[in-house]
Design a protein around this motif. Structure first.
Motif, PDB file in Angstrom:
ATOM      1  N   LEU A   8       0.738  -1.116  -0.284  1.00  0.00           N
ATOM      2  CA  LEU A   8       0.186  -0.182  -0.453  1.00  0.00           C
ATOM      3  C   LEU A   8       0.960   1.652   0.158  1.00  0.00           C
ATOM      4  O   LEU A   8       1.413   1.520   1.135  1.00  0.00           O
ATOM      5  N   LEU A  10       0.581   5.440   0.364  1.00  0.00           N
ATOM      6  CA  LEU A  10      -0.413   6.248   1.477  1.00  0.00           C
ATOM      7  C   LEU A  10       0.981   7.640   0.527  1.00  0.00           C
ATOM      8  O   LEU A  10       1.748   8.259   0.838  1.00  0.00           O
ATOM      9  N   GLY A  17      -5.147  11.412   6.221  1.00  0.00           N
ATOM     10  CA  GLY A  17      -4.021  10.710   5.309  1.00  0.00           C
ATOM     11  C   GLY A  17      -3.866  10.117   7.038  1.00  0.00           C
ATOM     12  O   GLY A  17      -3.282   9.102   6.910  1.00  0.00           O
ATOM     13  N   TRP A  24      -4.392   1.943  10.428  1.00  0.00           N
ATOM     14  CA  TRP A  24      -4.053   0.338   9.564  1.00  0.00           C
ATOM     15  C   TRP A  24      -3.390  -0.020  10.220  1.00  0.00           C
ATOM     16  O   TRP A  24      -2.944  -1.427  10.763  1.00  0.00           O
ATOM     17  N   VAL A  66      -2.507  -1.497  -3.645  1.00  0.00           N
ATOM     18  CA  VAL A  66      -3.192   0.215  -3.102  1.00  0.00           C
ATOM     19  C   VAL A  66      -2.325   1.056  -3.452  1.00  0.00           C
ATOM     20  O   VAL A  66      -1.752   1.453  -2.085  1.00  0.00           O
ATOM     21  N   VAL A  68      -3.626   5.219  -2.143  1.00  0.00           N
ATOM     22  CA  VAL A  68      -4.825   6.017  -1.327  1.00  0.00           C
ATOM     23  C   VAL A  68      -4.594   7.125  -1.635  1.00  0.00           C
ATOM     24  O   VAL A  68      -2.923   7.814  -1.066  1.00  0.00           O
ATOM     25  N   ALA A  70      -4.375  10.912  -0.620  1.00  0.00           N
ATOM     26  CA  ALA A  70      -4.856  11.721   0.808  1.00  0.00           C
ATOM     27  C   ALA A  70      -4.203  13.122   0.859  1.00  0.00           C
ATOM     28  O   ALA A  70      -3.985  13.943   1.440  1.00  0.00           O
ATOM     29  N   ILE A  93      -7.965   4.799  -4.339  1.00  0.00           N
ATOM     30  CA  ILE A  93      -8.495   4.866  -3.032  1.00  0.00           C
ATOM     31  C   ILE A  93      -8.761   5.997  -3.093  1.00  0.00           C
ATOM     32  O   ILE A  93      -7.094   6.201  -2.806  1.00  0.00           O
ATOM     33  N   SER A  94      -9.272   7.205  -3.488  1.00  0.00           N
ATOM     34  CA  SER A  94      -9.404   8.527  -3.890  1.00  0.00           C
ATOM     35  C   SER A  94     -10.322   9.190  -2.793  1.00  0.00           C
ATOM     36  O   SER A  94     -11.062   8.827  -2.256  1.00  0.00           O
ATOM     37  N   ALA A 146     -11.394  -2.260  -0.168  1.00  0.00           N
ATOM     38  CA  ALA A 146     -11.474  -0.612  -0.441  1.00  0.00           C
ATOM     39  C   ALA A 146     -12.735  -0.271   0.950  1.00  0.00           C
ATOM     40  O   ALA A 146     -12.084   0.346   2.449  1.00  0.00           O
ATOM     41  N   MET A 150     -11.122   1.545   4.841  1.00  0.00           N
ATOM     42  CA  MET A 150     -11.690   2.352   5.011  1.00  0.00           C
ATOM     43  C   MET A 150     -12.697   2.658   6.336  1.00  0.00           C
ATOM     44  O   MET A 150     -12.673   3.629   7.379  1.00  0.00           O
TER      45      MET A 150
END
Length: 270
Positions: A8, A10, A17, A24, A66, A68, A70, A93-94, A146, A150
């Protein structure tokens, strides 16, 4: 968390974020699976990287499972390097306010699937709620991933039509500010009735905190049922509610406020 991504990234570790990152880690996402990209990380994020051993600002990275987003919405056009991180197997994922799935797809054309999310501030304490809308091509597994990510910060609600994300923004995205303002107004009303300002502020804050917790714990009751349970016929609460439920009362005011937020969200999306 029900499932962990193998990798992932970020992009952006500001308030939201950072809140998601902490959630997580707390839920068991292995730090070794996480890379954080933030050109100006806060001292708290830098310390968290040292303590938790996730990678902060790696010189290079491959497309993760993934990604993300942020970052600030206006930074999306400037972040050309993100395109290389959105590969054919990458779920994006936005949480960028005002950036539609089409906006993101245009900038990340190779992304495997895109899910748009609108979390809110209580995510920072694990009591948030996020509205999600998935690109039509997103698989069941991608939607579940997702949702799992979240859900680490609170409740999750999927909407079928992405356009409804603007309505989500108007209700839950902006909603915490409405509640904070209610606490302000209660404090001001208490001071106007003669209470010392500090006492009025403490009473107002504790009242909103307690009512919210009661609402949280009373899952079997609707807000209307809770309201009715504390309203005695002919009593003080009934007298106040007669004003609040009147023609010019709280319901039409909140409706106008939500419509204003919706219009602004739509304008930002355009």
């Amino acid at each position: 968390m029900e499932s962990f991504p193998a990798s992932l990234v970020l992009a952006g570790a500001g308030k939201m974020g950072g809140a998601m990152l902490r959630a997580w880690l707390d839920r068991g996402l292995p730090p070794g699976a996480i890379s954080v990209m933030d050109p100006e990380p806060s001292e708290a994020i830098a310390k968290l990287a040292t303590d938790s051993s996730f990678t902060l600002n790696p010189p290079t990275t491959t497309a993760p499972q993934v990604l993300v987003l942020a970052i600030k919405p206006q930074a999306l056009d400037e972040a050309a390097s993100l395109a290389a991180l959105a590969g054919p197997k990458t779920l994006v994922i936005s949480i960028l306010a005002g950036k539609t799935i089409a906006n993101i797809r245009a900038r990340l054309p190779d992304a495997g699937a895109i899910v748009r999310a609108m979390p809110n501030l209580p995510a920072a304490v694990g009591r948030g709620v996020a509205g999600l809308a998935a690109e039509p091509g997103a698989s069941t597994a991608q939607r579940a991933m997702a949702e799992s990510l979240m859900a680490a910060t609170g409740a999750v609600v999927f909407v079928d039509d992405e356009r409804l994300i603007d309505a989500v923004t108007a209700i839950s995205g902006s909603g915490p500010a409405y509640v904070f303002y209610l606490a302000e107004c209660l404090a001001e009303a208490g001071a106007a009735l003669g209470l010392p300002a500090e006492v009025a502020a403490r009473l107002a804050r504790a009242t909103v905190e307690g009512a919210g917790e009661l609402l949280f714990q009373s899952r079997g009751q609707t807000p209307a049922q809770l309201r009715e349970s504390v309203t005695s016929r002919g009593g003080t609460t009934a007298a106040a509610l007669e004003v609040l439920t009147g023609e010019d009362g709280l319901a039409p005011l909140i409706a106008r406020a939500a419509r204003a937020a919706l219009r602004r969200a739509e304008a930002l999306s355009g």
